[in-house]
Each structure stands twice: as C-alpha cells, then as structure tokens.
Design a protein around this motif. Structure first.
Motif, PDB file in Angstrom:
ATOM      1  N   ALA A   1       0.855  -1.192   0.000  1.00  0.00           N
ATOM      2  CA  ALA A   1       0.000   0.000   0.000  1.00  0.00           C
ATOM      3  C   ALA A   1       0.889   1.240   0.000  1.00  0.00           C
ATOM      4  N   ALA A   2       0.341   2.359  -0.427  1.00  0.00           N
ATOM      5  CA  ALA A   2       1.088   3.609  -0.541  1.00  0.00           C
ATOM      6  C   ALA A   2       1.637   4.094   0.800  1.00  0.00           C
ATOM      7  N   ASP A   3       1.002   3.722   1.892  1.00  0.00           N
ATOM      8  CA  ASP A   3       1.423   4.202   3.214  1.00  0.00           C
ATOM      9  C   ASP A   3       2.530   3.357   3.846  1.00  0.00           C
ATOM     10  N   GLY A   4       3.073   2.392   3.100  1.00  0.00           N
ATOM     11  CA  GLY A   4       4.132   1.535   3.631  1.00  0.00           C
ATOM     12  C   GLY A   4       3.607   0.229   4.194  1.00  0.00           C
ATOM     13  N   GLY A   5       2.307   0.142   4.382  1.00  0.00           N
ATOM     14  CA  GLY A   5       1.684  -1.091   4.853  1.00  0.00           C
ATOM     15  C   GLY A   5       1.311  -1.960   3.670  1.00  0.00           C
ATOM     16  N   CYS A   6       0.268  -2.745   3.832  1.00  0.00           N
ATOM     17  CA  CYS A   6      -0.180  -3.595   2.736  1.00  0.00           C
ATOM     18  C   CYS A   6      -1.676  -3.853   2.833  1.00  0.00           C
ATOM     19  N   ILE A   7      -2.202  -4.374   1.754  1.00  0.00           N
ATOM     20  CA  ILE A   7      -3.578  -4.841   1.688  1.00  0.00           C
ATOM     21  C   ILE A   7      -3.514  -6.363   1.563  1.00  0.00           C
ATOM     22  N   CYS A   8      -4.234  -7.043   2.419  1.00  0.00           N
ATOM     23  CA  CYS A   8      -4.302  -8.499   2.378  1.00  0.00           C
ATOM     24  C   CYS A   8      -5.653  -8.881   1.785  1.00  0.00           C
ATOM     25  N   LYS A   9      -5.622  -9.589   0.668  1.00  0.00           N
ATOM     26  CA  LYS A   9      -6.843 -10.055   0.013  1.00  0.00           C
ATOM     27  C   LYS A   9      -6.984 -11.550   0.262  1.00  0.00           C
ATOM     28  N   ILE A  10      -8.123 -11.927   0.816  1.00  0.00           N
ATOM     29  CA  ILE A  10      -8.358 -13.318   1.209  1.00  0.00           C
ATOM     30  C   ILE A  10      -9.640 -13.818   0.553  1.00  0.00           C
ATOM     31  N   LYS A  11      -9.555 -14.998  -0.031  1.00  0.00           N
ATOM     32  CA  LYS A  11     -10.745 -15.681  -0.544  1.00  0.00           C
ATOM     33  C   LYS A  11     -10.748 -17.077   0.051  1.00  0.00           C
ATOM     34  N   SER A  12     -11.822 -17.424   0.738  1.00  0.00           N
ATOM     35  CA  SER A  12     -11.955 -18.741   1.358  1.00  0.00           C
ATOM     36  C   SER A  12     -13.195 -19.425   0.820  1.00  0.00           C
ATOM     37  N   CYS A  13     -13.036 -20.679   0.421  1.00  0.00           N
ATOM     38  CA  CYS A  13     -14.151 -21.481  -0.089  1.00  0.00           C
ATOM     39  C   CYS A  13     -14.312 -22.704   0.803  1.00  0.00           C
ATOM     40  N   VAL A  14     -15.441 -22.760   1.501  1.00  0.00           N
ATOM     41  CA  VAL A  14     -15.728 -23.869   2.397  1.00  0.00           C
ATOM     42  C   VAL A  14     -16.492 -24.927   1.604  1.00  0.00           C
ATOM     43  N   HIS A  15     -15.902 -26.107   1.511  1.00  0.00           N
ATOM     44  CA  HIS A  15     -16.500 -27.216   0.766  1.00  0.00           C
ATOM     45  C   HIS A  15     -17.183 -28.149   1.758  1.00  0.00           C
ATOM     46  N   PRO A  16     -18.514 -28.213   1.718  1.00  0.00           N
ATOM     47  CA  PRO A  16     -19.216 -29.103   2.658  1.00  0.00           C
ATOM     48  C   PRO A  16     -19.094 -30.561   2.222  1.00  0.00           C
ATOM     49  N   LYS A  17     -19.249 -31.460   3.195  1.00  0.00           N
ATOM     50  CA  LYS A  17     -19.311 -32.890   2.880  1.00  0.00           C
ATOM     51  C   LYS A  17     -20.706 -33.194   2.370  1.00  0.00           C
ATOM     52  N   GLY A  18     -20.783 -33.783   1.192  1.00  0.00           N
ATOM     53  CA  GLY A  18     -22.065 -34.181   0.624  1.00  0.00           C
ATOM     54  C   GLY A  18     -23.074 -33.056   0.627  1.00  0.00           C
ATOM     55  N   ASP A  19     -24.228 -33.304   1.207  1.00  0.00           N
ATOM     56  CA  ASP A  19     -25.306 -32.313   1.261  1.00  0.00           C
ATOM     57  C   ASP A  19     -25.376 -31.605   2.610  1.00  0.00           C
TER      58      ASP A  19
END
Length: 159
Positions: free
Chosen positions: A107-125
């Motif tokens: 990021a411009a301020d010396g920090g950062c942006i953390c982008k997270i994508k999580s996909c929860v896969h259920p068992k069966g139904d």
C-alpha cells in the motif's frame, strides 16, 4: 448445500514482504511463540514447499485440538499463496475442506492490503451453520492480528 465463499480485504500497517514471510514462510516457528493457544506447528510431510502439510496443535483445553494445512501454491515474489485446510477435529460430518487464496499487495502508506478468498467445501449435502463458519474465520483473524501486532512491535523482524 454448495460451496460457501468468503472474500475479505484487510489493511495492515506492515509491508507485504514482512507479512507474507511471517505468515507463510516462517509461521511454524513464529506462531507458537506469539499465540499462547498454539502448542506447536509441525510438518507432517514436506519442507514448506507446495504439497507440504503442516499441523497446528492447540493447547489442552482449547476448543480446537488441531488443524492440518496443505500448501498448494506459493509465489514469494508476488506475496501470494493458496493453501487448503484439509483436516480438523472441528470439521465433523459437515466440512470436507476449506480452500484459501491469500495475496498481499503493498500500500502507498508503507503497509499492505491483504486479500483473502476462502471457499468452504461441505461434505455431501451437509448444511453449514453460520456459527461454525464464523468460528473458523475467527481463528484466522486471531492469527493475522497476532502476526501484525508482533511485526509492528518488532520492526526489524523479517525485514
């Protein structure tokens, strides 16, 4: 029930390089030192490269006993990785796995942006309840906060 997907963007006052290194290259050493509820992080197979599996072991009395992660992809130059939570004592008969994509961008301020994508896969139904999903997310956020706090307090760590 189908796959449940969450996305999030978090701002952090620490550079992408330092966050990535602490969370994905040296977490097996750092996390047990800075999170009192974590007893150890042990490699079950591999050496930290893609395909490796590690297990986070929690202290006695913690509601979670263990979580196993498989590193699927790691790009240290672009501060991104994909990993899958492949097993946990909390999964029961509802969750097959949780696939995660994480990317840190400066990021411009010396920090950062953390982008997270999580996909929860259920068992069966299986039907996933919101409380179960929030609990898993809360664990990741606690780790993220602990690492951020440590790196802010130790500006030379992973520099």
């Amino acid at each position: 029930m189908g796959i449940v997907t969450f996305t999030e963007e978090l701002h952090c006052p620490v550079s992408a390089k330092r966050m990535f290194h602490a969370l994905f290259r040296d977490d097996h050493n750092l996390i047990p030192k800075i999170m009192p509820n974590v007893k150890s992080v042990d490699f079950i197979s591999g050496d930290g490269s893609p395909g490796s599996v590690n297990q986070v072991n929690f202290v006695d009395g913690h509601p979670v006993k263990f979580v196993k992660h498989r590193l699927d992809h790691c790009d240290a130059e672009n501060y991104s990785c994909n990993y899958t939570v492949i097993e946990s004592d909390t999964f029961g008969d509802k969750v097959e796995c949780v696939a995660n994509e994480v990317k840190f961008e400066d990021a411009a301020d010396g920090g950062c942006i953390c982008k997270i994508k999580s996909c929860v896969h259920p068992k069966g139904d299986a039907v996933l309840d919101e409380e179960h999903l929030k609990a898993g997310h809360g664990g990741y956020m606690a780790k993220y906060k602990a690492v951020t706090d440590y790196l802010v307090a130790n500006p030379d760590a992973y520099a």
